[in-house]
Design an enzyme around this catalytic site. Structure first.
Site, PDB file in Angstrom:
ATOM      1  N   ASN A 212       0.847  -1.199   0.000  1.00 31.12           N
ATOM      2  CA  ASN A 212       0.000   0.000   0.000  1.00 31.12           C
ATOM      3  C   ASN A 212       0.880   1.246   0.000  1.00 31.12           C
ATOM      4  O   ASN A 212       2.107   1.164   0.046  1.00 31.12           O
ATOM      5  CB  ASN A 212      -0.982  -0.022   1.173  1.00 31.12           C
ATOM      6  CG  ASN A 212      -0.276   0.008   2.514  1.00 31.12           C
ATOM      7  OD1 ASN A 212       0.395   0.971   2.855  1.00 31.12           O
ATOM      8  ND2 ASN A 212      -0.408  -1.070   3.279  1.00 31.12           N
ATOM      9  N   ASN A 213       0.221   2.392  -0.055  1.00 31.20           N
ATOM     10  CA  ASN A 213       0.931   3.662  -0.266  1.00 31.20           C
ATOM     11  C   ASN A 213       1.525   4.292   0.984  1.00 31.20           C
ATOM     12  O   ASN A 213       2.067   5.390   0.907  1.00 31.20           O
ATOM     13  CB  ASN A 213      -0.040   4.689  -0.867  1.00 31.20           C
ATOM     14  CG  ASN A 213      -0.149   4.530  -2.353  1.00 31.20           C
ATOM     15  OD1 ASN A 213       0.805   4.096  -2.992  1.00 31.20           O
ATOM     16  ND2 ASN A 213      -1.303   4.862  -2.899  1.00 31.20           N
TER      17      ASN A 213
END
Ligand code: CTP
Length: 408
Positions: A212-213
Site C-alpha cells: 500500500n501507499n
C-alpha cells in the site's frame, strides 16, 4: 524564511555544525554563525563565512557600534548552539555574558536549542546535569546527546546528535511553541513509547508483493517527537520511506504477520503504543514458493485471507495504564460525520485514543503535512494541522492527557 543564530562552542564536534549550517541554509533560512573563541580553534572563521554567506561575529568588542551583543539575540527567530560544551552549558545556566554567544543567549526571547557534546563523564557529572535541568526548567530545549563513539577510543553518551536530528528538533521548536515547551520539559523522560509505521507487503511469490501507499512518515515523525520529549522509543517499521532518528531502536518488518509478532514482543513494557502503520487487511492464502510464470493469455487469480488484526491483539493484552493509539482514515462530508464515524470505530477497536483523518479531500500518504482529529473515550481531545512533526507532538500531548486521566 527564519533568522537563525547558530552558536558554536569549542569542541571537536564543531565540524559537524558545518553540516547543520548547510541543512539550515538549504531549507531557506538566514543563518548567522556565532562561534566562541575556542570554537575557532576547531573550525575557522573563513569556513563559517563561506558556508553561511554572511560575516561571522566572533566577539562583542570590535563591532561595538553594531551592538551585536544585543541585536543578534533580539532579532533571532531561533538560537541553536551545536556543539554545546559543558562549559558553554555552565555559562548559559549561570547567566554569564563573558562572550558574544552568551550575550546572545541572554538577550534571545525566541526558542533556544542546545545540542550538547562532551565526554561521558562531563555529561553525567552532577554539575552538568544540574545546569541542564536548570536550563530546561527555564524553557531551553537541551537535546539528549547521542550515545556512541567520542573523540578518542571511548564510547558512551556525549556524542553530538546527528545534524539531521538537531535540525528536526530545532525546526520543531521554531514552528511550535507547545512542542518547544514539551521538549524543554522532557515530559516523556523515563517513558517507553512503541510506534509502528509504514505499509506492509504481503508476498505473492519470492519477487512480488501486494502493498500500500503508506510512507511511514507519520510514524517516523511520532518516533522522533517522542525521542525529542525524552522517551525511550522503539519503532517497528514496515518498508519506511523516511530515515528514523539515530536514538530510535528500529525493528524492521515486511508483512503484517511480522508486524504483529514484533509489536506483541515489544508492547508489554510500553507506556504508549501507537499503531500508525498501515498493515494490509488481506494476505495471499498460499504465496508461491517459486516465481509465478505467465501462461498463455491466462490471468491470475489469488485467494486472500484476512491478516492478523494487530491493534485488536494489542488492546486484548494491554497492561493497565498503557495507552494504545489507533489510526483511522475516513471519508466524511463534515466534522460531525467524522466524529460520529470515529466514535463508532473507537468503541469497536477498544483503544484509548483514535487519530482520525478525513481523507475525503485527498490522501495524505507521503505528504509532509497532515490534519487530524484526536478522539478519546470521552470525546474530542484536540485537533491538529500542520507538518507531521507538529501533528506528532499533538498526538503525544493527547496521549499524555489520557494517560494522566485528565481527558474530559
Ligand atoms: N490495523 C491493525 N491490523 C490490521 C489492520 C489495521 O492493527 N491488520 C490498525 C491500523 O494500524 C490502524 C487501525 O487498525 O491503527 C485502523 O483501524 P481499522 O478498523 O482497520 O480501520 P480501517 O482500515 O479504516 O477499517 P474499515 O475499513 O473497516 O473502516
Amino acid at each position: 524564511m527564519s533568522r537563525i543564530v547558530l552558536g558554536v562552542s569549542g569542541g571537536i564536534a564543531a565540524y559537524k555544525a558545518c553540516l547543520l549550517l548547510r541543512l539550515f541554509t538549504e531549507a531557506g533560512h538566514d543563518v548567522h554563525v556565532v562561534p566562541t573563541q575556542n570554537a575557532l580553534q576547531f573550525v575557522g572563521e573563513t569556513t563559517w563565512a563561506a558556508l553561511s554567506g554572511k560575516p561571522v561575529h566572533t566577539s562583542v568588542m570590535p563591532e561595538a557600534h553594531l551592538v551585536n551583543h544585543v541585536r543578534l539575540g533580539r532579532e533571532a527567530d531561533l538560537v541553536v548552539v551545536a556543539p554545546a560544551t559543558a562549559d558553554l552549558i555552565a555559562r548559559a545556566a549561570s547567566g554569564r555574558a563573558d562572550d558574544l554567544l552568551t550575550n546572545v543567549l541572554l538577550t534571545a526571547t525566541c526558542p533556544v536549542v542546545l545540542a550538547p557534546a562532551m565526554h561521558t563523564e562531563m555529561w553525567l557529572h552532577a554539575a552538568t546535569q544540574a545546569n541542564v535541568n536548570l536550563l530546561r526548567s527555564r524553557g531551553v530545549v537541551v537535546l539528549e546527546p547521542a550515545v556512541g563513539r567520542l573523540t578518542g577510543a571511548d564510547s558512551g553518551p556525549g556524542r553530538l546528535p546527528e545534524p539531521e536530528d538537531i535540525e528536526a528538533s530545532a525546526l520543531a521548536a521554531l514552528a511550535d511553541a507547545g512542542a518547544a515547551a514539551a521538549m524543554a520539559s522532557q515530559d516523556l523522560a523515563g517513558r517507553r513509547v512503541l510506534v509502528s509505521a509504514g505499509g506492509t507487503r504481503e508476498p505473492l511469490d519470492p519477487v512480488r508483493f501486494v502493498g500500500n501507499n503508506s510512507s511511514g512518515l507519520m510514524g517516523v515523525a511520532l518516533a522522533r517527537a517522542a525521542v525529542q520529549r525524552g522517551a525511550e522509543v522503539t519503532l517497528v517499521g514496515a518498508n519506511l520511506a523516511a530515515e528514523p532518528p539515530a536514538a530510535v531502536h528500529v525493528v524492521t518488518v515486511v508483512s503484517t504477520d511480522d508486524l504483529a509478532t514484533a509489536m506483541a514482543a515489544e508492547a508489554g513494557s510500553a507506556d504508549i503504543v501507537v499503531m500508525a502503520a498501515a498493515p494490509a487487511d488481506f494476505t495471499p492464502v498460499s504465496p508461491s514458493a517459486t516465481k509465478l510464470k505467465k501462461s498463455g493469455d491466462a490471468g491470475l487469480t489469488v485467494e486472500f485471507r484476512q491478516t492478523t488484526d494487530v491493534l485488536a491483539g494489542l488492546v486484548a493484552s494491554r497492561p493497565p495504564k498503557q495507552v494504545v493509539i489507533g489510526f483511522a482514515a475516513e471519508t466524511a462530508s463534515d466534522e460531525a460525520e467524522l466524529i460520529a464515524l470515529g466514535t463508532t470505530k473507537l468503541a469497536r477497536r477498544g483503544c484509548q485514543l483514535l487519530v482520525l483523518n478525513n481523507v475525503s479531500g485527498g490522501a495524505v500518504f507521503g505528504a509532509p503535512d497532515n490534519h487530524v482529529l484526536l478522539l478519546g473515550p470521552d470525546g474530542v481531545l484536540g485537533r491538529s494541522a500542520g507538518t507531521k512533526t507538529t501533528v506528532a507532538h499533538a498526538i503525544l500531548d493527547a496521549a499524555i492527557t489520557v494517560k494522566e486521566g485528565k481527558s474530559a
